[in-house]
Design an enzyme around this catalytic site. Structure first.
Site, mmCIF file in Angstrom:
data_model
loop_
_atom_site.group_PDB
_atom_site.id
_atom_site.type_symbol
_atom_site.label_atom_id
_atom_site.label_comp_id
_atom_site.label_asym_id
_atom_site.label_seq_id
_atom_site.Cartn_x
_atom_site.Cartn_y
_atom_site.Cartn_z
ATOM 1 N N SER A 142 0.826 -1.342 0.070
ATOM 2 C CA SER A 142 -0.191 -0.231 -0.032
ATOM 3 C C SER A 142 1.000 1.030 0.044
ATOM 4 O O SER A 142 2.010 1.434 0.394
ATOM 5 C CB SER A 142 -0.424 0.266 1.068
ATOM 6 O OG SER A 142 -1.043 1.148 1.672
ATOM 7 N N TYR A 155 -2.028 -1.240 10.385
ATOM 8 C CA TYR A 155 -2.753 -1.373 8.292
ATOM 9 C C TYR A 155 -1.179 -0.564 8.340
ATOM 10 O O TYR A 155 -0.628 -1.792 7.638
ATOM 11 C CB TYR A 155 -3.987 -0.627 8.206
ATOM 12 C CG TYR A 155 -3.929 -0.806 6.457
ATOM 13 C CD1 TYR A 155 -4.826 -2.543 6.284
ATOM 14 C CD2 TYR A 155 -3.614 0.066 6.141
ATOM 15 C CE1 TYR A 155 -4.983 -1.750 5.070
ATOM 16 C CE2 TYR A 155 -3.458 -0.118 4.655
ATOM 17 C CZ TYR A 155 -4.398 -1.168 3.757
ATOM 18 O OH TYR A 155 -4.272 -1.663 2.637
HETATM 19 N N1 LIG Z 1 -8.597 -0.448 -1.004
HETATM 20 C C1 LIG Z 1 -7.476 0.256 -0.950
HETATM 21 O O1 LIG Z 1 -7.971 1.710 -0.617
HETATM 22 C C2 LIG Z 1 -6.650 -0.438 -1.169
HETATM 23 C C3 LIG Z 1 -5.200 0.184 -0.880
HETATM 24 C C4 LIG Z 1 -3.771 -0.659 -0.969
HETATM 25 C C5 LIG Z 1 -4.060 -1.164 -0.563
HETATM 26 N N2 LIG Z 1 -4.696 -2.118 -0.573
HETATM 27 C C6 LIG Z 1 -4.544 -3.497 0.115
HETATM 28 O O2 LIG Z 1 -5.024 -4.550 -1.946
HETATM 29 C C7 LIG Z 1 -5.667 -5.429 -1.139
HETATM 30 C C8 LIG Z 1 -7.139 -6.370 -1.444
HETATM 31 O O3 LIG Z 1 -8.092 -5.132 -0.638
HETATM 32 P P1 LIG Z 1 -9.199 -4.436 -1.946
HETATM 33 O O4 LIG Z 1 -9.059 -3.091 -1.584
HETATM 34 O O5 LIG Z 1 -9.627 -5.653 -2.853
HETATM 35 O O6 LIG Z 1 -10.598 -5.222 -0.839
HETATM 36 P P2 LIG Z 1 -11.252 -6.264 0.071
HETATM 37 O O7 LIG Z 1 -11.971 -6.596 -1.653
HETATM 38 O O8 LIG Z 1 -11.701 -5.650 1.279
HETATM 39 O O9 LIG Z 1 -10.824 -6.901 -0.368
HETATM 40 C C9 LIG Z 1 -9.684 -7.914 0.461
HETATM 41 C C10 LIG Z 1 -9.716 -9.817 0.007
HETATM 42 O O10 LIG Z 1 -9.390 -10.251 1.577
HETATM 43 C C11 LIG Z 1 -9.581 -11.197 2.045
HETATM 44 N N3 LIG Z 1 -9.549 -11.736 3.147
HETATM 45 C C12 LIG Z 1 -9.645 -10.583 4.420
HETATM 46 N N4 LIG Z 1 -9.364 -11.341 5.055
HETATM 47 C C13 LIG Z 1 -8.669 -12.947 5.388
HETATM 48 C C14 LIG Z 1 -8.326 -13.665 5.759
HETATM 49 N N5 LIG Z 1 -8.159 -14.717 6.732
HETATM 50 N N6 LIG Z 1 -8.049 -14.841 4.249
HETATM 51 C C15 LIG Z 1 -8.005 -15.091 3.049
HETATM 52 N N7 LIG Z 1 -8.864 -13.421 2.673
HETATM 53 C C16 LIG Z 1 -8.924 -13.026 3.752
HETATM 54 C C17 LIG Z 1 -11.805 -10.434 1.980
HETATM 55 O O11 LIG Z 1 -12.327 -11.402 2.231
HETATM 56 P P3 LIG Z 1 -13.383 -11.643 2.385
HETATM 57 O O12 LIG Z 1 -14.931 -10.743 1.694
HETATM 58 O O13 LIG Z 1 -14.287 -12.887 3.340
HETATM 59 O O14 LIG Z 1 -13.280 -10.524 4.031
HETATM 60 C C18 LIG Z 1 -11.312 -9.583 0.511
HETATM 61 O O15 LIG Z 1 -11.697 -10.739 -0.489
HETATM 62 C C19 LIG Z 1 -5.754 -5.954 0.437
HETATM 63 O O16 LIG Z 1 -4.420 -6.538 0.660
HETATM 64 C C20 LIG Z 1 -5.674 -4.180 0.255
HETATM 65 O O17 LIG Z 1 -4.527 -3.675 1.781
HETATM 66 C C21 LIG Z 1 -5.413 -1.593 -0.828
#
Ligand SMILES: NC(=O)c1ccc[n+]([C@@H]2O[C@H](COP(=O)([O-])OP(=O)(O)OC[C@H]3O[C@@H](n4cnc5c(N)ncnc54)[C@H](OP(=O)(O)O)[C@@H]3O)[C@@H](O)[C@H]2O)c1
Length: 270
Positions: A142, A155
């Site tokens: 991130s 985080y």
């Molecule tokens: N969105 C942003 O602004 C942003 C910015 C920078 C980096 N990121 C990073 O990008 C990645 C994806 O995030 P996203 O934005 O796509 O959000 P998201 O839709 O919430 O995706 C996160 C995924 O991780 C899964 N997850 C959570 N805990 C888990 C576990 N114990 N085992 C396996 N899977 C698990 C969630 O599943 P559930 O649906 O079951 O909870 C969800 O499918 C993350 O690493 C996040 O930190 C996001």
């Protein structure tokens, strides 16, 4: 033929957001996807979408926080499908708020998923990547890996750890002469997936779309980029922060809205 044709890609947290979109996009480019999610239905639904679109996918349960189950998962995957070429450590969580008001179990769970899970899954699959012609490790960190993030301290620090782990491993592979495995660390600012609903995007850093981030990640893998930083201003943070006296940087981060961006975080509400 696409760069990804015939490559087997494992995506963690692929039931929604960036993970799901990466899985669909890579499948459309000819990769065979291991769609993993902590819920069986979520993994199966995304695998079904890929298959219905004419791609190749397998839905499997993988909760990356259950560190003791990861070796067993690797064995089952090898029996059912085979070794992987590309690992995308995407699963992640965030619990924002005033530090002591967020439950300690949520703070600790953030590390369990965002960094311990990444290390354990990478450890389980490193031999696969080394045996592959086109081995690739992709870690989703991130932009918060470069800054202090008020109201999101665990985080941000978990993502600092992902960046440090990823960079160290990339250099170690080079020192060991393992030229067939590449490491890409992804550092995006806020993305409109719902995970950061309520935040106020900092100056010069508009809310990114998942599609834009996915395109950048796919290009990053193809071009073997060590870092994918989105938007462009993320590239300058390290330099700026390192060049300025800390009190001046603190003011810049406040004025730019970085330090206040998480103040009204609510996250996913569904
Ligand atoms: N969105 C942003 O602004 C942003 C910015 C920078 C980096 N990121 C990073 O990008 C990645 C994806 O995030 P996203 O934005 O796509 O959000 P998201 O839709 O919430 O995706 C996160 C995924 O991780 C899964 N997850 C959570 N805990 C888990 C576990 N114990 N085992 C396996 N899977 C698990 C969630 O599943 P559930 O649906 O079951 O909870 C969800 O499918 C993350 O690493 C996040 O930190 C996001």
């Amino acid at each position: 033929m696409s760069y990804f044709s015939g490559l087997r890609v494992l995506v963690t947290g692929a039931g929604s957001g960036i993970g799901e979109k990466m899985a669909l996009a890579l499948a459309a480019q000819g990769a065979e996807i291991i769609v993993t999610a902590r819920r069986k239905e979520a993994a199966a639904a995304v695998a079904k979408k890929i298959i219905e679109a004419g791609g190749s996918a397998h839905g499997m349960v993988l909760d990356v926080s259950k560190l003791g189950t990861i070796e067993g998962f690797r064995k089952r995957l090898h029996e059912k499908v085979g070794a992987i070429d590309i690992l995308i450590n995407n699963a992640g969580v965030v619990f924002g708020g005033e530090f002591e008001k967020v439950a300690i179990k949520d703070h600790l769970n953030t590390y369990q998923i965002n960094i311990l899970g990444v290390v354990a899954v990478t450890h389980a699959f490193m031999d696969d990547l080394i045996s592959s012609r086109k081995g690739h490790l992709v870690n989703i960190a991130s932009a918060s890996a470069y800054v202090g993030l008020p109201f999101g301290s665990t985080y941000a620090s978990s993502k600092w750890a992902v960046l440090g782990f990823s960079e160290s491993l990339r250099l170690e592979l080079r020192e060991r002469g393992i030229g067939n495995v590449h490491v890409t660390t992804v550092c995006p600012s806020y993305i409109s997936t719902g995970m950061f609903d309520g935040v106020k995007s900092p100056l010069l850093s508009p809310m990114l779309t998942p599609e834009k981030v996915v395109r950048a990640i796919i290009k990053g893998i193809r071009d073997k980029q060590a870092l994918v930083q989105q938007p462009a201003m993320v590239k300058g943070i390290d330099f700026l922060k390192g060049s300025l006296p800390l009190p001046v940087w603190d003011e810049v981060a406040k004025i730019a809205g970085i330090s206040t961006s998480m103040k009204h975080w609510r996250g996913k509400t569904d």
